[in-house]
Design a protein around this motif. Structure first.
Motif, PDB file in Angstrom:
ATOM      1  N   SER A  90      12.470   0.934   4.916  1.00  0.00           N
ATOM      2  CA  SER A  90      13.057  -0.396   4.799  1.00  0.00           C
ATOM      3  C   SER A  90      11.950  -1.368   4.405  1.00  0.00           C
ATOM      4  O   SER A  90      10.760  -1.055   4.534  1.00  0.00           O
ATOM      5  CB  SER A  90      13.683  -0.837   6.134  1.00  0.00           C
ATOM      6  N   LEU A  91      12.351  -2.536   3.930  1.00  0.00           N
ATOM      7  CA  LEU A  91      11.360  -3.526   3.515  1.00  0.00           C
ATOM      8  C   LEU A  91      10.417  -3.869   4.666  1.00  0.00           C
ATOM      9  O   LEU A  91       9.202  -3.999   4.488  1.00  0.00           O
ATOM     10  CB  LEU A  91      12.075  -4.780   3.002  1.00  0.00           C
ATOM     11  N   GLN A  92      10.987  -4.003   5.870  1.00  0.00           N
ATOM     12  CA  GLN A  92      10.149  -4.328   7.023  1.00  0.00           C
ATOM     13  C   GLN A  92       9.149  -3.212   7.304  1.00  0.00           C
ATOM     14  O   GLN A  92       7.978  -3.450   7.601  1.00  0.00           O
ATOM     15  CB  GLN A  92      11.020  -4.571   8.261  1.00  0.00           C
ATOM     16  N   GLU A  93       9.636  -1.970   7.176  1.00  0.00           N
ATOM     17  CA  GLU A  93       8.719  -0.843   7.414  1.00  0.00           C
ATOM     18  C   GLU A  93       7.628  -0.785   6.356  1.00  0.00           C
ATOM     19  O   GLU A  93       6.487  -0.411   6.648  1.00  0.00           O
ATOM     20  CB  GLU A  93       9.499   0.472   7.417  1.00  0.00           C
ATOM     21  N   VAL A  94       7.978  -1.132   5.114  1.00  0.00           N
ATOM     22  CA  VAL A  94       6.957  -1.172   4.059  1.00  0.00           C
ATOM     23  C   VAL A  94       5.877  -2.189   4.433  1.00  0.00           C
ATOM     24  O   VAL A  94       4.684  -1.911   4.361  1.00  0.00           O
ATOM     25  CB  VAL A  94       7.605  -1.533   2.701  1.00  0.00           C
ATOM     26  N   ARG A  95       6.300  -3.358   4.856  1.00  0.00           N
ATOM     27  CA  ARG A  95       5.335  -4.403   5.239  1.00  0.00           C
ATOM     28  C   ARG A  95       4.476  -3.954   6.421  1.00  0.00           C
ATOM     29  O   ARG A  95       3.254  -4.104   6.426  1.00  0.00           O
ATOM     30  CB  ARG A  95       6.070  -5.697   5.591  1.00  0.00           C
ATOM     31  N   ARG A  98       1.994  -1.211   5.327  1.00  0.00           N
ATOM     32  CA  ARG A  98       0.860  -1.712   4.545  1.00  0.00           C
ATOM     33  C   ARG A  98      -0.093  -2.488   5.444  1.00  0.00           C
ATOM     34  O   ARG A  98      -1.314  -2.397   5.286  1.00  0.00           O
ATOM     35  CB  ARG A  98       1.354  -2.578   3.389  1.00  0.00           C
ATOM     36  N   ASP A 115       3.641   4.681  -3.152  1.00  0.00           N
ATOM     37  CA  ASP A 115       5.061   4.352  -3.341  1.00  0.00           C
ATOM     38  C   ASP A 115       5.904   5.628  -3.367  1.00  0.00           C
ATOM     39  O   ASP A 115       5.381   6.736  -3.207  1.00  0.00           O
ATOM     40  CB  ASP A 115       5.255   3.514  -4.606  1.00  0.00           C
ATOM     41  N   LEU A 137      10.981   4.581   0.603  1.00  0.00           N
ATOM     42  CA  LEU A 137      10.447   3.505  -0.231  1.00  0.00           C
ATOM     43  C   LEU A 137       8.949   3.660  -0.466  1.00  0.00           C
ATOM     44  O   LEU A 137       8.372   2.963  -1.303  1.00  0.00           O
ATOM     45  CB  LEU A 137      10.722   2.144   0.425  1.00  0.00           C
TER      46      LEU A 137
END
Lengths: 382, 94
Positions: A90-95, A98, A115, A137
């Motif tokens: 998810s976008l939150q997990e990507v953030r 990183r 990626d 993702l």
């Protein structure tokens, strides 16, 4: 000196007491047999990509010891630095992932963000279809992480400690502690009493039981952690894949079995077994990520008991009883720390002062509030 | 799989419920006078008993009500289910 618990951490503690501090008048008491507890029940993953400085320092110290452990013990622990992927869905997990990569790099821990295409290149068997309910993702990659042979760790530390004069006593359960005026004087066991000026408790699943016998309380809850293995197949997966969101982790053992784990059963238990819905869920997650495994039969599943701390970090250090030390509460992630845990705890016990890497993990952090909160931060959910 | 007798809905599979940990932990009556050690004991320290254990469960996928269970943490046997406000069996609970 007595070490309560002959698991990986207990044997490592005894070994480093002998090797680093010249303390060889040590008895390691094990209620079962060597290699019968959590050191033989884990999924053998070794990594150090923790978020917080305190954790990264401790686990990176352990990983560096792992890298020389076979030579040090003269026993092949089969460390395989095949790389560990921690997937983000998810976008939150990507953030978050990183952020953890940057934190790792600042702490000298090797870490990369890759990626989804990079994940596919590194692990071609994985399904990165955007049609998945929780699509891949990207992932963090620690190339120095991997697996080690869990039984070899138990036997290697046991043999090396024994060679330096440590006594290892199996089938010897500690039933109580002799405490006079707030200081430990010895232990009582199912095979008689032993006098000791220092006693080090290193138990994975019975921390609260031991603490109660010594008259203090711990912030622990004991839960089953289950794992399972498939029938052995030819080499198909040459890295470790972990997913927090769909919650499964998998690697392939040298025998060819897929080794599959996930999270704890939510209820307290000392039963060394859990409930079927938990492993059903992790198999569902596995097949979403790896449809290629759908025809595999599962051979065995088992459970171990893990003591979980409120902040998902271990407790290493002194107790309210003088001369009594505690190393436990490693939750679901103790195996990777085995050599580091043993070495910093041996230092703490031998010198009666915390090793600098162990100091943040003292029991008094629950009074001061200086928690090391790795829940959800440490690359996997605990 | 545990079979849990919800006091409001009857016997249901474990996956309809969430475990809520140790029961009968009373919130301190005068929190403003509490020492750090007493706070730590209230917030973090747990009995984590090996054997009969009084614990809370919530029927999340059912009536969504909380209740208490006496369950053996070695055998997983459930010997008693009772409502919030009722007393634990003598010698159990906090």
């Amino acid at each position: 000196m007595v070490v309560v618990g002959g698991g990986g951490h207990g044997l490592a503690t005894a070994y480093y007491l002998a090797r680093d501090h010249g303390i060889t008048n040590v008895a390691v008491l094990e209620k079962g047999w060597l290699g019968g507890g959590n050191v033989a029940r884990n999924t053998t993953i070794v990594r150090s990509n923790y978020l917080w400085d305190e954790s990264a320092a401790l686990y990176e110290h352990a990983l560096k010891l792992w890298e020389g452990l076979s030579q040090d013990l003269n026993y092949n622990v089969m460390l395989s630095q095949r790389g560990v992927l921690n997937l983000a869905h998810s976008l939150q997990e990507v953030r978050d992932s990183r952020r953890r990569v940057y934190a790792n790099q600042l702490n000298g821990v090797d870490a990369e963000w890759i990626d989804a295409e990079g994940v596919k290149a590194y692990c071609p068997q994985i399904n990165i279809s955007p049609d998945l309910r929780y699509p891949v993702l990207g992932a963090t990659l620690q190339r120095r992480a991997g697996t080690a042979r869990h039984d070899a760790v138990a036997w290697g530390f046991a043999r090396a400690a024994d060679a330096r004069g440590v006594d290892i006593i199996e089938n010897c359960e500690v039933t109580g502690f002799d405490i006079e005026r707030g200081a430990v004087r010895g232990v009582r066991t199912t095979r008689g009493a032993i006098k000791a000026a220092k006693v080090a408790i290193v138990v994975a699943g019975h921390g609260s039981v031991m603490a109660e016998k010594a008259g203090f309380r711990l912030p622990l809850e004991s839960h089953p952690l289950q794992a399972l293995v498939s029938e052995p197949i030819k080499p198909v997966l040459d890295c470790v894949v972990m997913s927090n969101a769909v919650h499964v982790y998998v690697s392939q053992s040298d025998k060819g079995e897929l080794v599959i784990g996930a999270g704890i059963d939510a209820y307290n238990s000392y039963a060394q077994r859990g409930s079927l819905p938990v492993i059903t869920g992790q198999m569902g997650a596995l097949l979403a990520l790896f449809p290629i495994f759908s025809r595999l039969k599962m051979m065995r599943n088992w459970g171990g008991i893990v003591d979980v701390c409120p902040d998902a970090s271990p407790i290493i250090g002194k107790t309210p009883v003088e001369g009594l030390y505690f190393n436990g509460g490693w939750g679901t992630g103790g195996f990777k720390a085995t050599p580091g845990s043993g070495q910093v705890f041996a230092h703490t016990v031998a010198r009666d002062e915390p090793h600098p890497l162990a100091a943040p993990f003292a029991l008094d952090r629950f009074t001061s509030g200086a928690l090391v909160d790795e829940h959800g931060a440490a690359a996997v959910a605990h | 799989m545990l079979l849990i007798e919800c006091p409001y809905c009857g016997p249901r599979d474990e996956c309809e419920f969430h475990a809520g940990g140790e029961a009968h932990i009373a919130r301190p009556e005068k929190p403003e006078t509490l020492s750090d050690a007493a706070w730590a004991d209230y917030v973090f320290m747990r009995k984590n008993t090996k054997g009969w254990y009084a614990e809370r469960w919530v029927h999340s996928a059912g009536c969504r009500r909380w209740f208490n269970v006496e369950r053996n943490t070695v055998t997983h046997e459930i010997r008693r289910v009772y409502r919030v406000g009722e007393s634990p069996t003598e010698g159990e609970g906090s």
